[in-house]
Motif scaffolding. Structure first.
Motif, PDB file in Angstrom:
ATOM      1  N   LYS A 103      89.327 103.482 -14.528  1.00  0.00           N
ATOM      2  CA  LYS A 103      89.171 104.620 -15.427  1.00  0.00           C
ATOM      3  C   LYS A 103      90.238 104.586 -16.508  1.00  0.00           C
ATOM      4  O   LYS A 103      91.402 104.337 -16.224  1.00  0.00           O
ATOM      5  CB  LYS A 103      89.262 105.937 -14.648  1.00  0.00           C
ATOM      6  CG  LYS A 103      88.105 106.157 -13.676  1.00  0.00           C
ATOM      7  CD  LYS A 103      88.231 107.503 -12.991  1.00  0.00           C
ATOM      8  CE  LYS A 103      87.073 107.726 -12.032  1.00  0.00           C
ATOM      9  NZ  LYS A 103      87.181 109.054 -11.356  1.00  0.00           N
ATOM     10  N   GLN A 104      89.770 104.830 -17.748  1.00  0.00           N
ATOM     11  CA  GLN A 104      90.687 104.888 -18.877  1.00  0.00           C
ATOM     12  C   GLN A 104      91.229 106.306 -18.998  1.00  0.00           C
ATOM     13  O   GLN A 104      90.476 107.277 -19.057  1.00  0.00           O
ATOM     14  CB  GLN A 104      89.963 104.504 -20.171  1.00  0.00           C
ATOM     15  CG  GLN A 104      90.835 104.528 -21.413  1.00  0.00           C
ATOM     16  CD  GLN A 104      91.892 103.414 -21.379  1.00  0.00           C
ATOM     17  OE1 GLN A 104      91.563 102.271 -21.078  1.00  0.00           O
ATOM     18  NE2 GLN A 104      93.137 103.760 -21.684  1.00  0.00           N
ATOM     19  N   THR A 105      92.559 106.458 -18.972  1.00  0.00           N
ATOM     20  CA  THR A 105      93.196 107.760 -19.109  1.00  0.00           C
ATOM     21  C   THR A 105      94.218 107.678 -20.233  1.00  0.00           C
ATOM     22  O   THR A 105      94.563 106.575 -20.704  1.00  0.00           O
ATOM     23  CB  THR A 105      93.900 108.165 -17.799  1.00  0.00           C
ATOM     24  OG1 THR A 105      95.066 107.354 -17.640  1.00  0.00           O
ATOM     25  CG2 THR A 105      92.974 108.001 -16.597  1.00  0.00           C
ATOM     26  N   PRO A 106      94.711 108.825 -20.684  1.00  0.00           N
ATOM     27  CA  PRO A 106      95.763 108.794 -21.728  1.00  0.00           C
ATOM     28  C   PRO A 106      96.996 108.023 -21.305  1.00  0.00           C
ATOM     29  O   PRO A 106      97.775 107.578 -22.148  1.00  0.00           O
ATOM     30  CB  PRO A 106      96.084 110.280 -21.944  1.00  0.00           C
ATOM     31  CG  PRO A 106      94.821 110.989 -21.558  1.00  0.00           C
ATOM     32  CD  PRO A 106      94.256 110.192 -20.429  1.00  0.00           C
ATOM     33  N   LEU A 107      97.187 107.854 -19.993  1.00  0.00           N
ATOM     34  CA  LEU A 107      98.352 107.122 -19.511  1.00  0.00           C
ATOM     35  C   LEU A 107      98.062 105.641 -19.301  1.00  0.00           C
ATOM     36  O   LEU A 107      98.939 104.894 -18.903  1.00  0.00           O
ATOM     37  CB  LEU A 107      98.844 107.731 -18.195  1.00  0.00           C
ATOM     38  CG  LEU A 107      99.275 109.195 -18.264  1.00  0.00           C
ATOM     39  CD1 LEU A 107      99.659 109.693 -16.872  1.00  0.00           C
ATOM     40  CD2 LEU A 107     100.449 109.347 -19.223  1.00  0.00           C
ATOM     41  N   GLY A 108      96.826 105.255 -19.538  1.00  0.00           N
ATOM     42  CA  GLY A 108      96.461 103.858 -19.335  1.00  0.00           C
ATOM     43  C   GLY A 108      95.259 103.737 -18.417  1.00  0.00           C
ATOM     44  O   GLY A 108      94.576 104.721 -18.107  1.00  0.00           O
ATOM     45  N   VAL A 109      95.005 102.533 -17.945  1.00  0.00           N
ATOM     46  CA  VAL A 109      93.862 102.265 -17.064  1.00  0.00           C
ATOM     47  C   VAL A 109      94.316 102.366 -15.617  1.00  0.00           C
ATOM     48  O   VAL A 109      95.276 101.712 -15.219  1.00  0.00           O
ATOM     49  CB  VAL A 109      93.262 100.862 -17.340  1.00  0.00           C
ATOM     50  CG1 VAL A 109      92.111 100.589 -16.378  1.00  0.00           C
ATOM     51  CG2 VAL A 109      92.791 100.767 -18.782  1.00  0.00           C
ATOM     52  N   PHE A 110      93.626 103.208 -14.852  1.00  0.00           N
ATOM     53  CA  PHE A 110      93.917 103.351 -13.428  1.00  0.00           C
ATOM     54  C   PHE A 110      92.694 102.940 -12.622  1.00  0.00           C
ATOM     55  O   PHE A 110      91.549 103.187 -13.039  1.00  0.00           O
ATOM     56  CB  PHE A 110      94.302 104.795 -13.088  1.00  0.00           C
ATOM     57  CG  PHE A 110      95.653 105.186 -13.591  1.00  0.00           C
ATOM     58  CD1 PHE A 110      96.784 104.951 -12.827  1.00  0.00           C
ATOM     59  CD2 PHE A 110      95.809 105.775 -14.837  1.00  0.00           C
ATOM     60  CE1 PHE A 110      98.042 105.304 -13.288  1.00  0.00           C
ATOM     61  CE2 PHE A 110      97.058 106.128 -15.310  1.00  0.00           C
ATOM     62  CZ  PHE A 110      98.185 105.893 -14.535  1.00  0.00           C
ATOM     63  N   ALA A 111      92.968 102.324 -11.498  1.00  0.00           N
ATOM     64  CA  ALA A 111      91.879 101.875 -10.626  1.00  0.00           C
ATOM     65  C   ALA A 111      91.932 102.665  -9.327  1.00  0.00           C
ATOM     66  O   ALA A 111      92.986 102.834  -8.731  1.00  0.00           O
ATOM     67  CB  ALA A 111      92.007 100.386 -10.333  1.00  0.00           C
ATOM     68  N   SER A 112      90.779 103.169  -8.909  1.00  0.00           N
ATOM     69  CA  SER A 112      90.668 103.866  -7.630  1.00  0.00           C
ATOM     70  C   SER A 112      89.720 103.100  -6.731  1.00  0.00           C
ATOM     71  O   SER A 112      88.710 102.575  -7.181  1.00  0.00           O
ATOM     72  CB  SER A 112      90.180 105.300  -7.834  1.00  0.00           C
ATOM     73  OG  SER A 112      88.888 105.301  -8.406  1.00  0.00           O
ATOM     74  N   THR A 113      90.058 103.040  -5.469  1.00  0.00           N
ATOM     75  CA  THR A 113      89.232 102.345  -4.488  1.00  0.00           C
ATOM     76  C   THR A 113      88.627 103.357  -3.535  1.00  0.00           C
ATOM     77  O   THR A 113      89.328 104.230  -3.014  1.00  0.00           O
ATOM     78  CB  THR A 113      90.063 101.336  -3.688  1.00  0.00           C
ATOM     79  OG1 THR A 113      90.661 100.407  -4.598  1.00  0.00           O
ATOM     80  CG2 THR A 113      89.192 100.555  -2.700  1.00  0.00           C
ATOM     81  N   GLY A 114      87.317 103.228  -3.293  1.00  0.00           N
ATOM     82  CA  GLY A 114      86.628 104.159  -2.410  1.00  0.00           C
ATOM     83  C   GLY A 114      85.501 103.472  -1.686  1.00  0.00           C
ATOM     84  O   GLY A 114      85.212 102.286  -1.922  1.00  0.00           O
ATOM     85  N   PRO A 115      84.839 104.184  -0.792  1.00  0.00           N
ATOM     86  CA  PRO A 115      83.739 103.582  -0.045  1.00  0.00           C
ATOM     87  C   PRO A 115      82.564 103.267  -0.954  1.00  0.00           C
ATOM     88  O   PRO A 115      82.265 104.012  -1.892  1.00  0.00           O
ATOM     89  CB  PRO A 115      83.386 104.651   0.982  1.00  0.00           C
ATOM     90  CG  PRO A 115      83.820 105.930   0.357  1.00  0.00           C
ATOM     91  CD  PRO A 115      85.051 105.599  -0.409  1.00  0.00           C
ATOM     92  N   CYS A 116      81.934 102.196  -0.649  1.00  0.00           N
ATOM     93  CA  CYS A 116      80.755 101.780  -1.421  1.00  0.00           C
ATOM     94  C   CYS A 116      79.625 102.776  -1.166  1.00  0.00           C
ATOM     95  O   CYS A 116      79.244 103.024  -0.020  1.00  0.00           O
ATOM     96  CB  CYS A 116      80.347 100.375  -1.008  1.00  0.00           C
ATOM     97  SG  CYS A 116      78.810  99.803  -1.791  1.00  0.00           S
ATOM     98  N   SER A 117      79.093 103.350  -2.228  1.00  0.00           N
ATOM     99  CA  SER A 117      78.031 104.348  -2.075  1.00  0.00           C
ATOM    100  C   SER A 117      76.709 103.718  -1.642  1.00  0.00           C
ATOM    101  O   SER A 117      75.889 104.381  -0.998  1.00  0.00           O
ATOM    102  CB  SER A 117      77.833 105.098  -3.398  1.00  0.00           C
ATOM    103  OG  SER A 117      77.476 104.191  -4.440  1.00  0.00           O
TER     104      SER A 117
END
Length: 378
Positions: A183-197
Motif C-alpha cells: 500500500k502506498q501511504t504518505p510515509l512510503g510503501v508499506f506491505a501487510s501480510t494476511g491470510p489468502c482470501s
C-alpha cells in the motif's frame, strides 16, 4: 446447523478477566460436584461434567483462551460454524501474531516467520478429571476414562477430499496460505501480510470435500481408555498419557491426555504429604492406666500400647503406615492424635465413685493445673 454452546466463562461461573488460579479453582469445584462417579445414573450431571471439562480445556490454555476471547467458539472448535477445523472461514487463528508482526514489510519490527499451513502439526491435548477414593490414591488403581477426541478421517485419510480426488495448490498464495499486499501511504510503501482470501489461509483448495468429515479431515469419536493411576498420587495432581489426545494434522503427532486427579474425602484420615493423620478417642481410664488400642490404618487395624498417664492431644507415630512415595520407594508414617472423651449421663453411684476418687487424688497429680493457677496468682 452448528451446535449451540454456552459461553465457557458462564459454564465455569467466572468473569472474563479471571486469573489462571481462579479458573483452576472454579473448574475443580464444579468438576468435583458434577463428577459421574459421585452422581451415578445422573445424565444431567454427566453432561454438565463434559461441558465443564471442555470449558476448562480452552480457558486453561493461554493460546486457546486468546482465540476464544476474540472469535468465540469458532476460534477453537473445528466443527463450529462453516469455518472447518482451522476456525471461522478456514482462518488459522494461531498465526495472528505473525500477521500483525509482518505488518510493516514482513521484516523487522518483531515480525516472525509464518508456519507452513501444510506442515505437520501436533494435535491438541485433552484435559479430563477422575475421582478416586483415599485408598485408591494411596495404593494406585486402574480407571476407565471416556474422552471425545478428533481423529483423522478414515475415508479421506485426513486430506479433506473425496476419495479419488486431490486438493489444488492455491494459485494466489502458491500453497503458503498468506498473501502480501503493498500500500502506498504518505510515509512510503508499506506491505501487510494476511491470510489468502481464496483458500482461507490453508494453502489448498478442496473442490470435492469428503462427505464424512465435510472437508475438515477430522472426525470426532468417543473412546474409553484404561488408565493406570500410580500409587501415592495426591488430590489435584495430573498424569499425562502420551498420544491419547486429539490427532495431529498433516501427519503430525497426536496430543496427550491430561488427567487431573480428584481424591474423595475420607471419614477418618487426612493427608499431609506422605503422612496420614487421624484422631482417636480414648476413655479417661485408658488415659490414666494405659491400654492396648486397635488403631485403623489404610492397611487395616493395628495394635498400639498406650502408656499410662497419656494426656489429651498426645500424638504418636505408626511408622510405615502412611502414603507410598509417588513413583519411588518407601512410605510415609501415620500420626494418631488421641483425645479423652468425657463420659456423659452418669448415674448417682458413678458420680459418687468419681467424687471419692477426686478427694483421694487431690491436686498433687495435676502438674499442669498447679502451674496454671500458680501463674494466675502472680
Amino acid at each position: 446447523m452448528a451446535e449451540q454452546k454456552r459461553d465457557y466463562y458462564e459454564v465455569l461461573g467466572i468473569s472474563r478477566d479471571a486469573s489462571e488460579d481462579a479458573i483452576k479453582k472454579a473448574y475443580r469445584k464444579l468438576a468435583k460436584v458434577n463428577h459421574p462417579d459421585l452422581n451415578p445414573g445422573d445424565t444431567a450431571a454427566e453432561a454438565r461434567f463434559k461441558e465443564i471439562n471442555e470449558a476448562y480445556e480452552i480457558l486453561s490454555d493461554s493460546s486457546k483462551k486468546a482465540r476464544y476471547d476474540q472469535y468465540g467458539h469458532a476460534g477453537v472448535d473445528p466443527n463450529f460454524g462453516a469455518g472447518g477445523y482451522g476456525g471461522a472461514d478456514g482462518f488459522d487463528f494461531g498465526d495472528l501474531g505473525d500477521i500483525f508482526g509482518s505488518f510493516f514489510g514482513g521484516s523487522g519490527f518483531g515480525s516472525q516467520r509464518r508456519t507452513n499451513p501444510n506442515a505437520p502439526q501436533r494435535g491438541e491435548s485433552i484435559r479430563q478429571s477422575v475421582a478416586i477414593t483415599f485408598e485408591e490414591a494411596a495404593f494406585g488403581c486402574e480407571k476407565a476414562v471416556t474422552v471425545d477426541r478428533y481423529e483423522v478421517c478414515e475415508t479421506c485419510k485426513g486430506s479433506g477430499c473425496e476419495p479419488g480426488t486431490t486438493p489444488e495448490i492455491c494459485p494466489d498464495c502458491h500453497g503458503t496460505g498468506t498473501v502480501q499486499v503493498r500500500k502506498q501511504t504518505p510515509l512510503g510503501v508499506f506491505a501487510s501480510t494476511g491470510p489468502c482470501s481464496r483458500c482461507g489461509g490453508k494453502g489448498r483448495i478442496i473442490h470435492q470435500p469428503c462427505k464424512d468429515c465435510y472437508g475438515t479431515g477430522m472426525i470426532r469419536r468417543r473412546h474409553t481408555i484404561e488408565t493406570k493411576i500410580p500409587a501415592g498420587i495426591d488430590d489435584g495432581q495430573t498424569i499425562s498419557i502420551r498420544g491419547q489426545g486429539h490427532a495431529g494434522r498433516n501427519g503430525g503427532p497426536s496430543g496427550d491426555l491430561l488427567i487431573t486427579i480428584t481424591v474423595k474425602p475420607h471419614d477418618l484420615f487426612r493427608r499431609e504429604g506422605n503422612s496420614v493423620l487421624c484422631e482417636a478417642p480414648i476413655t479417661f481410664v485408658q488415659a490414666v492406666l494405659g491400654a492396648e488400642l486397635e488403631i485403623p490404618t489404610i492397611d487395616g487395624k493395628v495394635k498400639y500400647t498406650l502408656p499410662e498417664g497419656t494426656q489429651t492431644g498426645t500424638t504418636f507415630r505408626l511408622k510405615g503406615k502412611g502414603i507410598p512415595t509417588l513413583n519411588g520407594r518407601g512410605r510415609g508414617d501415620q500420626y494418631v492424635t488421641v483425645y479423652i472423651e468425657t463420659p456423659r449421663n452418669l448415674n448417682k453411684a458413678q458420680k459418687e465413685v468419681l467424687m471419692k476418687f477426686a478427694e483421694t487424688v487431690g491436686d498433687n497429680n495435676y502438674e499442669d493445673r498447679k502451674k496454671f493457677f500458680k501463674k494466675f496468682k502472680k
